[in-house]
Design a protein around this motif. Structure first.
Motif, PDB file in Angstrom:
ATOM      1  N   ALA A 257     -27.644 -18.018  13.178  1.00  0.00           N
ATOM      2  CA  ALA A 257     -26.696 -19.006  12.649  1.00  0.00           C
ATOM      3  C   ALA A 257     -26.576 -18.952  11.126  1.00  0.00           C
ATOM      4  CB  ALA A 257     -27.104 -20.398  13.098  1.00  0.00           C
ATOM      5  N   LYS A 258     -27.683 -18.768  10.419  1.00  0.00           N
ATOM      6  CA  LYS A 258     -27.649 -18.799   8.963  1.00  0.00           C
ATOM      7  C   LYS A 258     -27.661 -17.402   8.336  1.00  0.00           C
ATOM      8  CE  LYS A 258     -29.735 -23.395   8.529  1.00  0.00           C
ATOM      9  NZ  LYS A 258     -30.815 -24.196   7.903  1.00  0.00           N
ATOM     10  N   GLU A 259     -27.479 -16.389   9.143  1.00  0.00           N
ATOM     11  CA  GLU A 259     -27.479 -15.023   8.632  1.00  0.00           C
ATOM     12  C   GLU A 259     -26.181 -14.754   7.870  1.00  0.00           C
ATOM     13  OE1 GLU A 259     -26.965 -10.724  10.716  1.00  0.00           O
ATOM     14  OE2 GLU A 259     -28.596 -11.966  11.495  1.00  0.00           O
ATOM     15  N   ALA A 260     -26.303 -14.218   6.660  1.00  0.00           N
ATOM     16  CA  ALA A 260     -25.128 -13.950   5.832  1.00  0.00           C
ATOM     17  C   ALA A 260     -24.243 -12.907   6.511  1.00  0.00           C
ATOM     18  CB  ALA A 260     -25.564 -13.455   4.454  1.00  0.00           C
ATOM     19  N   PRO A 261     -22.938 -13.144   6.555  1.00  0.00           N
ATOM     20  CA  PRO A 261     -22.045 -12.219   7.263  1.00  0.00           C
ATOM     21  C   PRO A 261     -21.605 -11.050   6.383  1.00  0.00           C
ATOM     22  CG  PRO A 261     -20.769 -14.047   6.435  1.00  0.00           C
ATOM     23  CD  PRO A 261     -22.211 -14.329   6.054  1.00  0.00           C
ATOM     24  N   VAL A 262     -21.144 -10.018   7.030  1.00  0.00           N
ATOM     25  CA  VAL A 262     -20.353  -8.982   6.366  1.00  0.00           C
ATOM     26  C   VAL A 262     -18.891  -9.420   6.476  1.00  0.00           C
ATOM     27  CG1 VAL A 262     -19.587  -6.575   6.446  1.00  0.00           C
ATOM     28  CG2 VAL A 262     -21.984  -7.141   6.893  1.00  0.00           C
ATOM     29  N   VAL A 263     -18.153  -9.302   5.382  1.00  0.00           N
ATOM     30  CA  VAL A 263     -16.743  -9.685   5.380  1.00  0.00           C
ATOM     31  C   VAL A 263     -15.880  -8.435   5.247  1.00  0.00           C
ATOM     32  CG1 VAL A 263     -14.930 -11.020   4.234  1.00  0.00           C
ATOM     33  CG2 VAL A 263     -17.249 -11.944   4.378  1.00  0.00           C
ATOM     34  N   LEU A 264     -14.939  -8.280   6.163  1.00  0.00           N
ATOM     35  CA  LEU A 264     -13.957  -7.196   6.115  1.00  0.00           C
ATOM     36  C   LEU A 264     -12.603  -7.776   5.739  1.00  0.00           C
ATOM     37  CD1 LEU A 264     -14.855  -5.297   9.430  1.00  0.00           C
ATOM     38  CD2 LEU A 264     -15.805  -4.933   7.137  1.00  0.00           C
ATOM     39  N   VAL A 265     -11.981  -7.219   4.722  1.00  0.00           N
ATOM     40  CA  VAL A 265     -10.692  -7.709   4.226  1.00  0.00           C
ATOM     41  C   VAL A 265      -9.661  -6.595   4.392  1.00  0.00           C
ATOM     42  CG1 VAL A 265      -9.435  -8.658   2.259  1.00  0.00           C
ATOM     43  CG2 VAL A 265     -11.893  -9.146   2.537  1.00  0.00           C
ATOM     44  N   GLY A 266      -8.600  -6.845   5.157  1.00  0.00           N
ATOM     45  CA  GLY A 266      -7.618  -5.809   5.439  1.00  0.00           C
ATOM     46  C   GLY A 266      -6.242  -6.126   4.895  1.00  0.00           C
ATOM     47  N   LYS A 267      -5.683  -5.208   4.137  1.00  0.00           N
ATOM     48  CA  LYS A 267      -4.319  -5.367   3.614  1.00  0.00           C
ATOM     49  C   LYS A 267      -3.327  -5.352   4.768  1.00  0.00           C
ATOM     50  CE  LYS A 267      -0.804  -2.903   0.904  1.00  0.00           C
ATOM     51  NZ  LYS A 267      -0.508  -1.684   0.115  1.00  0.00           N
ATOM     52  N   GLY A 268      -2.502  -6.391   4.858  1.00  0.00           N
ATOM     53  CA  GLY A 268      -1.573  -6.528   5.978  1.00  0.00           C
ATOM     54  C   GLY A 268      -0.125  -6.613   5.554  1.00  0.00           C
ATOM     55  N   VAL A 269       0.358  -5.664   4.751  1.00  0.00           N
ATOM     56  CA  VAL A 269       1.777  -5.636   4.387  1.00  0.00           C
ATOM     57  C   VAL A 269       2.516  -4.927   5.517  1.00  0.00           C
ATOM     58  CG1 VAL A 269       3.502  -4.889   2.703  1.00  0.00           C
ATOM     59  CG2 VAL A 269       1.264  -5.679   1.925  1.00  0.00           C
ATOM     60  N   THR A 270       3.182  -5.684   6.362  1.00  0.00           N
ATOM     61  CA  THR A 270       3.761  -5.118   7.577  1.00  0.00           C
ATOM     62  C   THR A 270       5.006  -4.274   7.307  1.00  0.00           C
ATOM     63  OG1 THR A 270       4.977  -7.179   8.004  1.00  0.00           O
ATOM     64  CG2 THR A 270       2.810  -6.929   9.039  1.00  0.00           C
ATOM     65  N   PHE A 271       5.624  -4.452   6.158  1.00  0.00           N
ATOM     66  CA  PHE A 271       6.602  -3.484   5.664  1.00  0.00           C
ATOM     67  C   PHE A 271       6.686  -3.627   4.157  1.00  0.00           C
ATOM     68  CE2 PHE A 271      10.586  -1.565   4.425  1.00  0.00           C
ATOM     69  CZ  PHE A 271      10.498  -0.352   5.107  1.00  0.00           C
ATOM     70  N   ASP A 272       6.645  -2.479   3.470  1.00  0.00           N
ATOM     71  CA  ASP A 272       6.653  -2.487   2.014  1.00  0.00           C
ATOM     72  C   ASP A 272       7.840  -1.694   1.483  1.00  0.00           C
ATOM     73  OD1 ASP A 272       6.064  -2.638  -0.662  1.00  0.00           O
ATOM     74  OD2 ASP A 272       4.511  -1.078  -0.593  1.00  0.00           O
ATOM     75  N   SER A 273       8.873  -2.398   1.073  1.00  0.00           N
ATOM     76  CA  SER A 273      10.033  -1.751   0.450  1.00  0.00           C
ATOM     77  C   SER A 273       9.793  -1.489  -1.029  1.00  0.00           C
ATOM     78  CB  SER A 273      11.262  -2.648   0.591  1.00  0.00           C
ATOM     79  OG  SER A 273      11.132  -3.780  -0.262  1.00  0.00           O
ATOM     80  N   GLY A 274       8.722  -2.077  -1.569  1.00  0.00           N
ATOM     81  CA  GLY A 274       8.478  -2.049  -3.003  1.00  0.00           C
ATOM     82  C   GLY A 274       8.943  -3.320  -3.697  1.00  0.00           C
ATOM     83  N   GLY A 275       9.676  -4.169  -2.955  1.00  0.00           N
ATOM     84  CA  GLY A 275      10.210  -5.380  -3.576  1.00  0.00           C
ATOM     85  C   GLY A 275      11.319  -5.028  -4.562  1.00  0.00           C
ATOM     86  N   ILE A 276      11.414  -5.766  -5.666  1.00  0.00           N
ATOM     87  CA  ILE A 276      12.427  -5.484  -6.683  1.00  0.00           C
ATOM     88  C   ILE A 276      12.232  -4.078  -7.266  1.00  0.00           C
ATOM     89  CG2 ILE A 276      13.346  -6.180  -8.935  1.00  0.00           C
ATOM     90  CD1 ILE A 276      14.134  -8.036  -6.636  1.00  0.00           C
ATOM     91  N   SER A 277      10.983  -3.648  -7.387  1.00  0.00           N
ATOM     92  CA  SER A 277      10.674  -2.270  -7.826  1.00  0.00           C
ATOM     93  C   SER A 277      10.784  -1.365  -6.606  1.00  0.00           C
ATOM     94  CB  SER A 277       9.274  -2.203  -8.429  1.00  0.00           C
ATOM     95  OG  SER A 277       9.096  -3.164  -9.445  1.00  0.00           O
ATOM     96  N   ILE A 278      12.002  -1.248  -6.075  1.00  0.00           N
ATOM     97  CA  ILE A 278      12.194  -0.677  -4.746  1.00  0.00           C
ATOM     98  C   ILE A 278      11.854   0.811  -4.706  1.00  0.00           C
ATOM     99  CG2 ILE A 278      14.629  -0.061  -5.069  1.00  0.00           C
ATOM    100  CD1 ILE A 278      15.045  -1.303  -2.176  1.00  0.00           C
ATOM    101  N   LYS A 279      11.307   1.225  -3.569  1.00  0.00           N
ATOM    102  CA  LYS A 279      10.901   2.611  -3.366  1.00  0.00           C
ATOM    103  C   LYS A 279      12.127   3.498  -3.107  1.00  0.00           C
ATOM    104  CE  LYS A 279       6.539   1.358  -1.052  1.00  0.00           C
ATOM    105  NZ  LYS A 279       5.576   2.077  -1.902  1.00  0.00           N
ATOM    106  N   PRO A 280      11.989   4.810  -3.270  1.00  0.00           N
ATOM    107  CA  PRO A 280      13.045   5.733  -2.830  1.00  0.00           C
ATOM    108  C   PRO A 280      13.247   5.621  -1.321  1.00  0.00           C
ATOM    109  CG  PRO A 280      11.443   6.850  -4.238  1.00  0.00           C
ATOM    110  CD  PRO A 280      10.869   5.513  -3.902  1.00  0.00           C
ATOM    111  N   GLY A 281      14.469   5.882  -0.867  1.00  0.00           N
ATOM    112  CA  GLY A 281      14.769   5.739   0.557  1.00  0.00           C
ATOM    113  C   GLY A 281      14.051   6.744   1.429  1.00  0.00           C
ATOM    114  N   GLU A 282      13.850   7.961   0.939  1.00  0.00           N
ATOM    115  CA  GLU A 282      13.220   9.005   1.745  1.00  0.00           C
ATOM    116  C   GLU A 282      11.770   8.643   2.055  1.00  0.00           C
ATOM    117  OE1 GLU A 282      12.291  13.842   1.645  1.00  0.00           O
ATOM    118  OE2 GLU A 282      13.296  12.847  -0.038  1.00  0.00           O
ATOM    119  N   GLY A 283      11.451   8.620   3.318  1.00  0.00           N
ATOM    120  CA  GLY A 283      10.081   8.322   3.733  1.00  0.00           C
ATOM    121  C   GLY A 283       9.734   6.850   3.747  1.00  0.00           C
ATOM    122  N   MET A 284      10.707   5.973   3.416  1.00  0.00           N
ATOM    123  CA  MET A 284      10.377   4.547   3.379  1.00  0.00           C
ATOM    124  C   MET A 284      10.025   4.000   4.760  1.00  0.00           C
ATOM    125  SD  MET A 284      12.404   1.163   1.984  1.00  0.00           S
ATOM    126  CE  MET A 284      12.952   1.802   0.417  1.00  0.00           C
TER     127      MET A 284
END
Length: 496
Positions: A257-284
């Protein structure tokens, strides 16, 4: 796929495909010699005549006289003096690919004959289960026409044939390989889904399903909940999208119960266009894979749940899209993170670190034993390392060496990169505590330096999986990495 261990005379076993390894000089192992004797030497004669020497080449022999199996599949291990981990993995991958395309619904592997040089039988069984499961993976699209191949015609059962009886170590190793492969399959499924299906809400629903299946505690925060927590940096990325962000927290409580946990943090950007700094269309289109860090956390939770590891683990997934619109964050905007530190957003395409930094600050509340974040973070990491290892950064060199050694052992390699204070200078801003980019030089390093500013209160490692989470081209698809590395670390920490 079901895996089991069996002590049996290989020539007498009824199975769809009996897999026999052989060296390039034609030398058979103990199990192969038994099969050769049952065929009155025909196996060795056919191998000498038709099998190529290169590791991973195959020779399929249907209805071989003297053998009960429907097919004997011979696989080359290459030259004996070059026999090592790579030869074993390439041979097993070739076998898995052949089985996936065959009509065999069951297979048996002469596992004892696959044992490599300095490696032992447990390592071989773990590697075989993982490699065969992974090589036979097929993505099942949730829409449109199916491929017409009936599930009943797919490989469902694999027996590992041993010389002698199994023990607890061999059974545990096989279970670990199967669980890791199962977790990889979930990670690959999520990564391969198109972004209009795999939304932040879908990731949250997947976490809830895992929670229900394995009795995990799962918390999901909507936009209002994220605002209440104070994750201003995370929310700045979500402003341009109509899809609602989600912050997902998973609790696996297998330890004390009191054992310190390991924490896993995962980036979850389900689609990344680049936002306003938009990426090139090829490979997007490949930016649907920008949530593979989150997918690897979910896959790892599936693996450790199947193994019932006696350890405590927390999973944190900030999930959002990054799109341009009239409400999107603009270059030059300043946002306030959960830590209170301010960030000048010089490039909205450097969004992964903006959502991770708030999750890394949130991790402090669990008083963790260690934190690992996983992210398809920088193209610069691909320039530095290519597609073979993940980039590994850490504020603890001993921790980094442990992860690097485990990656080498399980075949999911990572390479320790520098995290020197010299690079921090590149993140200076005239208008905030830091900028979110540090220019072109050492882009993967300065991204890790940015994250390090939110991890001062615990042992931390960062895995940049931009080059390893998916493949492009003819083999386009998610790889399931780094589930093997993460699960191997948790297995080792749990003393298994």
């Amino acid at each position: 796929m079901e895996f089991s261990i069996k002590a049996s005379a290989p020539e007498k076993l009824k199975t769809g495909a009996l897999v026999v390894p052989v060296f390039s000089d034609g030398a058979l192992g103990a199990q192969g010699l038994a099969i050769d004797a049952a065929t009155a030497g025909q196996l060795s004669r056919l191998v000498a005549r038709d099998l190529e020497e290169k590791s991973g080449t195959l020779l399929a022999l249907p209805e071989l006289p003297g053998v009960a199996a429907e097919r004997v599949l011979v696989v080359s291990l290459g030259k004996r003096d070059e026999f090592a981990d790579k030869a074993v993995r390439s041979a097993l991958a070739a076998v898995g690919k052949w089985l996936a395309g065959s009509r065999a619904t069951s297979a048996a592997l002469c596992a004892t004959d696959f044992v490599a040089g300095a490696r032992d039988l447990p390592w071989t069984l773990r590697t075989a289960a993982q490699a065969l499961f992974d090589a036979t993976y097929q993505y099942e699209a949730p829409y449109g026409k199916k491929d017409g191949k009936s599930q009943s015609k797919r490989l469902a059962k694999v027996e590992m044939l041993l010389v002698g009886k199994s023990d607890n170590a061999t059974k545990a190793a096989l279970a670990q390989g199967a669980a890791i492969a199962s977790g990889m399959a979930l990670t690959r499924d999520l990564g391969n889904l198109p972004a209009n299906y795999c939304t932040p809400t879908h990731l949250a629903d997947t976490a809830k399903k895992l929670g229900k299946q394995y009795k995990l505690k799962v918390e999901v925060f909507d936009r209002a909940g994220i605002e209440k927590i104070g994750m201003g940096s995370f929310l700045s990325v979500s402003r341009g999208s109509h899809e609602a962000p989600r912050f997902i927290v998973l609790h696996y409580n297998g330890g004390k119960a009191k054992e310190a946990p390991v924490v896993l943090v995962g980036k979850g950007v389900t689609f990344d266009s680049g936002g306003i700094s938009i990426k090139p269309g090829e490979g997007m289109d490949e930016m649907k894979y920008d949530m593979c860090g989150a997918a690897s956390v979910l896959g790892t939770f599936k693996a450790i749940s199947e193994l019932a590891l006696p350890i405590n683990v927390i999973g944190l997934i900030p999930a959002t899209e990054n799109l341009p619109s009239g409400t999107a964050t603009k270059p030059g905007d300043v946002v306030t993170s959960l830590s209170g530190q301010t960030i000048e957003v010089l490039n909205t395409d450097a969004e992964g670190r903006l959502i991770l930094c708030d999750a890394l600050t949130y991790a402090e509340r669990f008083k963790p034993a260690a934190v690992i974040d996983i992210a398809t973070l920088t193209g610069a990491c691909i320039i530095a390392l290519g597609h073979h290892p993940s980039g590994l950064f850490s504020n603890d060199d001993t921790f980094a060496r442990e992860l690097q050694d485990l990656g080498q052992d399980c075949g999911d390699r990572a390479w320790h990169m520098p995290l020197w204070d010299d690079y921090q200078e590149q993140l200076k801003s005239n208008f905030a505590d830091m900028a979110n980019i540090g220019g072109r030089p050492a882009g993967s390093v300065t991204a890790a330096c940015f994250l390090s500013r939110f991890t001062g209160n615990y042992k931390w490692a960062h895995l940049d999986i931009a080059g390893t989470a998916w493949k492009s081209g003819a083999e386009k698809g998610a790889t399931g990495r780094p589930v093997p590395l993460l699960t191997s670390y948790l297995i080792a920490r749990a003393g298994r």
